[in-house]
Design a protein around this motif. Structure first.
Motif, mmCIF file in Angstrom:
data_model
loop_
_atom_site.group_PDB
_atom_site.id
_atom_site.type_symbol
_atom_site.label_atom_id
_atom_site.label_comp_id
_atom_site.label_asym_id
_atom_site.label_seq_id
_atom_site.Cartn_x
_atom_site.Cartn_y
_atom_site.Cartn_z
ATOM 1 N N ILE A 74 -4.728 6.397 0.508
ATOM 2 C CA ILE A 74 -4.085 7.704 0.642
ATOM 3 C C ILE A 74 -4.721 8.490 1.780
ATOM 4 C CG2 ILE A 74 -3.725 9.928 -0.525
ATOM 5 C CD1 ILE A 74 -3.592 8.262 -3.183
ATOM 6 N N LYS A 75 -6.033 8.452 1.855
ATOM 7 C CA LYS A 75 -6.754 9.166 2.915
ATOM 8 C C LYS A 75 -6.381 8.600 4.287
ATOM 9 C CE LYS A 75 -11.457 10.306 4.316
ATOM 10 N NZ LYS A 75 -12.881 10.097 4.026
ATOM 11 N N ALA A 76 -6.313 7.272 4.394
ATOM 12 C CA ALA A 76 -5.957 6.640 5.665
ATOM 13 C C ALA A 76 -4.518 6.972 6.049
ATOM 14 C CB ALA A 76 -6.147 5.126 5.576
ATOM 15 N N TRP A 77 -3.616 6.988 5.076
ATOM 16 C CA TRP A 77 -2.209 7.315 5.329
ATOM 17 C C TRP A 77 -2.081 8.759 5.830
ATOM 18 C CZ3 TRP A 77 2.486 5.456 6.034
ATOM 19 C CH2 TRP A 77 3.576 6.293 5.873
ATOM 20 N N ASN A 78 -2.790 9.677 5.167
ATOM 21 C CA ASN A 78 -2.728 11.082 5.569
ATOM 22 C C ASN A 78 -3.356 11.305 6.945
ATOM 23 O OD1 ASN A 78 -1.423 11.851 3.211
ATOM 24 N ND2 ASN A 78 -3.336 12.272 2.147
ATOM 25 N N VAL B 299 1.948 7.721 -6.156
ATOM 26 C CA VAL B 299 0.991 8.798 -6.412
ATOM 27 C C VAL B 299 1.548 10.121 -5.900
ATOM 28 C CG1 VAL B 299 -1.318 9.665 -5.860
ATOM 29 C CG2 VAL B 299 -1.008 7.251 -6.429
ATOM 30 N N GLU B 300 2.197 10.092 -4.734
ATOM 31 C CA GLU B 300 2.772 11.321 -4.173
ATOM 32 C C GLU B 300 3.899 11.865 -5.053
ATOM 33 O OE1 GLU B 300 3.860 10.353 -0.147
ATOM 34 O OE2 GLU B 300 1.836 10.767 0.596
ATOM 35 N N ARG B 301 4.595 10.985 -5.783
ATOM 36 C CA ARG B 301 5.665 11.428 -6.678
ATOM 37 C C ARG B 301 5.113 12.024 -7.968
ATOM 38 N NH1 ARG B 301 8.415 6.538 -4.989
ATOM 39 N NH2 ARG B 301 7.592 5.519 -6.844
ATOM 40 N N LYS C 241 0.836 -1.200 0.000
ATOM 41 C CA LYS C 241 0.000 0.000 0.000
ATOM 42 C C LYS C 241 0.873 1.253 0.000
ATOM 43 C CE LYS C 241 -3.677 -2.220 2.693
ATOM 44 N NZ LYS C 241 -4.409 -2.191 3.960
ATOM 45 N N LEU C 242 1.917 1.224 0.815
ATOM 46 C CA LEU C 242 2.796 2.382 0.941
ATOM 47 C C LEU C 242 3.517 2.680 -0.371
ATOM 48 C CD1 LEU C 242 3.657 4.480 2.919
ATOM 49 C CD2 LEU C 242 5.445 2.969 3.732
ATOM 50 N N LYS C 243 3.949 1.639 -1.100
ATOM 51 C CA LYS C 243 4.592 1.855 -2.391
ATOM 52 C C LYS C 243 3.626 2.519 -3.373
ATOM 53 C CE LYS C 243 8.009 -1.831 -2.199
ATOM 54 N NZ LYS C 243 8.436 -3.132 -2.743
ATOM 55 N N ALA C 244 2.373 2.082 -3.356
ATOM 56 C CA ALA C 244 1.372 2.673 -4.251
ATOM 57 C C ALA C 244 1.139 4.139 -3.892
ATOM 58 C CB ALA C 244 0.063 1.886 -4.153
ATOM 59 N N ILE C 245 1.062 4.427 -2.604
ATOM 60 C CA ILE C 245 0.838 5.805 -2.142
ATOM 61 C C ILE C 245 2.010 6.688 -2.548
ATOM 62 C CG2 ILE C 245 0.632 7.257 -0.085
ATOM 63 C CD1 ILE C 245 -0.866 4.846 1.203
ATOM 64 N N LYS C 246 3.219 6.211 -2.364
ATOM 65 C CA LYS C 246 4.414 6.990 -2.695
ATOM 66 C C LYS C 246 4.478 7.275 -4.198
ATOM 67 C CE LYS C 246 5.923 7.462 1.404
ATOM 68 N NZ LYS C 246 5.773 8.735 2.069
ATOM 69 N N GLU D 101 2.637 10.344 -10.115
ATOM 70 C CA GLU D 101 1.933 9.445 -11.028
ATOM 71 C C GLU D 101 0.431 9.584 -10.764
ATOM 72 O OE1 GLU D 101 3.343 5.388 -11.720
ATOM 73 O OE2 GLU D 101 5.078 5.873 -10.474
ATOM 74 N N GLY D 102 -0.358 9.382 -11.772
ATOM 75 C CA GLY D 102 -1.805 9.495 -11.626
ATOM 76 C C GLY D 102 -2.385 8.327 -10.844
ATOM 77 N N VAL D 103 -3.471 8.597 -10.155
ATOM 78 C CA VAL D 103 -4.129 7.551 -9.369
ATOM 79 C C VAL D 103 -4.633 6.437 -10.276
ATOM 80 C CG1 VAL D 103 -6.097 7.055 -7.865
ATOM 81 C CG2 VAL D 103 -4.735 9.094 -7.468
ATOM 82 N N LEU D 104 -5.266 6.801 -11.371
ATOM 83 C CA LEU D 104 -5.839 5.795 -12.265
ATOM 84 C C LEU D 104 -4.786 4.858 -12.861
ATOM 85 C CD1 LEU D 104 -8.345 4.610 -13.558
ATOM 86 C CD2 LEU D 104 -8.125 6.303 -15.374
ATOM 87 N N PRO D 105 -3.687 5.375 -13.419
ATOM 88 C CA PRO D 105 -2.679 4.446 -13.959
ATOM 89 C C PRO D 105 -2.082 3.525 -12.893
ATOM 90 C CG PRO D 105 -2.268 6.676 -14.762
ATOM 91 C CD PRO D 105 -3.348 6.763 -13.744
ATOM 92 N N VAL D 106 -1.824 4.066 -11.706
ATOM 93 C CA VAL D 106 -1.265 3.234 -10.631
ATOM 94 C C VAL D 106 -2.265 2.170 -10.235
ATOM 95 C CG1 VAL D 106 -0.464 3.237 -8.234
ATOM 96 C CG2 VAL D 106 0.271 5.048 -9.786
ATOM 97 N N ALA D 107 -3.523 2.565 -10.069
ATOM 98 C CA ALA D 107 -4.552 1.612 -9.665
ATOM 99 C C ALA D 107 -4.725 0.517 -10.717
ATOM 100 C CB ALA D 107 -5.869 2.337 -9.417
ATOM 101 N N ARG D 108 -4.726 0.899 -11.981
ATOM 102 C CA ARG D 108 -4.880 -0.102 -13.048
ATOM 103 C C ARG D 108 -3.713 -1.085 -13.056
ATOM 104 N NH1 ARG D 108 -7.123 3.502 -18.080
ATOM 105 N NH2 ARG D 108 -9.306 3.428 -17.470
ATOM 106 N N GLU D 109 -2.503 -0.553 -12.879
ATOM 107 C CA GLU D 109 -1.316 -1.418 -12.888
ATOM 108 C C GLU D 109 -1.346 -2.411 -11.716
ATOM 109 O OE1 GLU D 109 3.420 -0.880 -12.324
ATOM 110 O OE2 GLU D 109 2.406 0.618 -13.569
#
Length: 133
Positions: free
Chosen positions: A46-50, A22-24, A15-20, A26-34
């Motif tokens: 992301i909301k829970a992490w923040n 997006v923070e760098r 989860k943390l890698k995915a969040i990072k 990358e778009g949410v949609l491309p990351v989520a699809r991948e």
């Protein structure tokens, strides 16, 4: 949908890698699809992490501990103001109906006034024809 049934669980590091990513930027949609997850899930991570950091990513599904956030009960003043607003709205609508009724009456009278000469005009030639013989 393939995701129905048993819910998939993901490690916190995943989860943390995915969040990072997006923070760098990358778009949410491309990351989520991948990753094969929905955008909503990624947004939730992301909301829970923040909100709570790593602990936010490890929470279990279901009701959370702690006091429930309830709506405050309506006070007497709130009810009275709501009633006053409703009465004001009713009065406004009654005035509108009254104006519309006046318009309808006006147009009915105007239509009748227009119909009378036309009806009288049709009768006049018919009466003159019968008086000739």
């Amino acid at each position: 949908m393939a995701g129905r049934g048993k819910k998939r669980q993901f490690p916190t590091a995943y989860k943390l890698k995915a969040i990072k990513r997006v923070e760098r930027g990358e778009g949410v949609l491309p990351v989520a699809r991948e990753l094969g997850i929905s955008r909503k899930i990624l947004h939730d991570w992301i909301k829970a992490w923040n909100a709570a950091g790593p602990d936010g990513l490890n929470r279990k599904p279901g009701p959370k501990p702690g006091p429930r956030k309830l709506k405050p009960l309506a006070t007497y003043d709130d009810k009275r103001s709501a009633l006053a607003l409703a009465k004001a709205r009713i009065a406004e609508l009654e005035r509108l109906v009254g104006r519309q009724q006046m318009d309808l009456d006006f147009f009915r009278q105007a239509l009748r006034a227009l119909e009378r000469p036309a009806a009288q005009g049709k009768l006049a030639p018919a009466s003159s024809k019968s008086s000739k013989p």
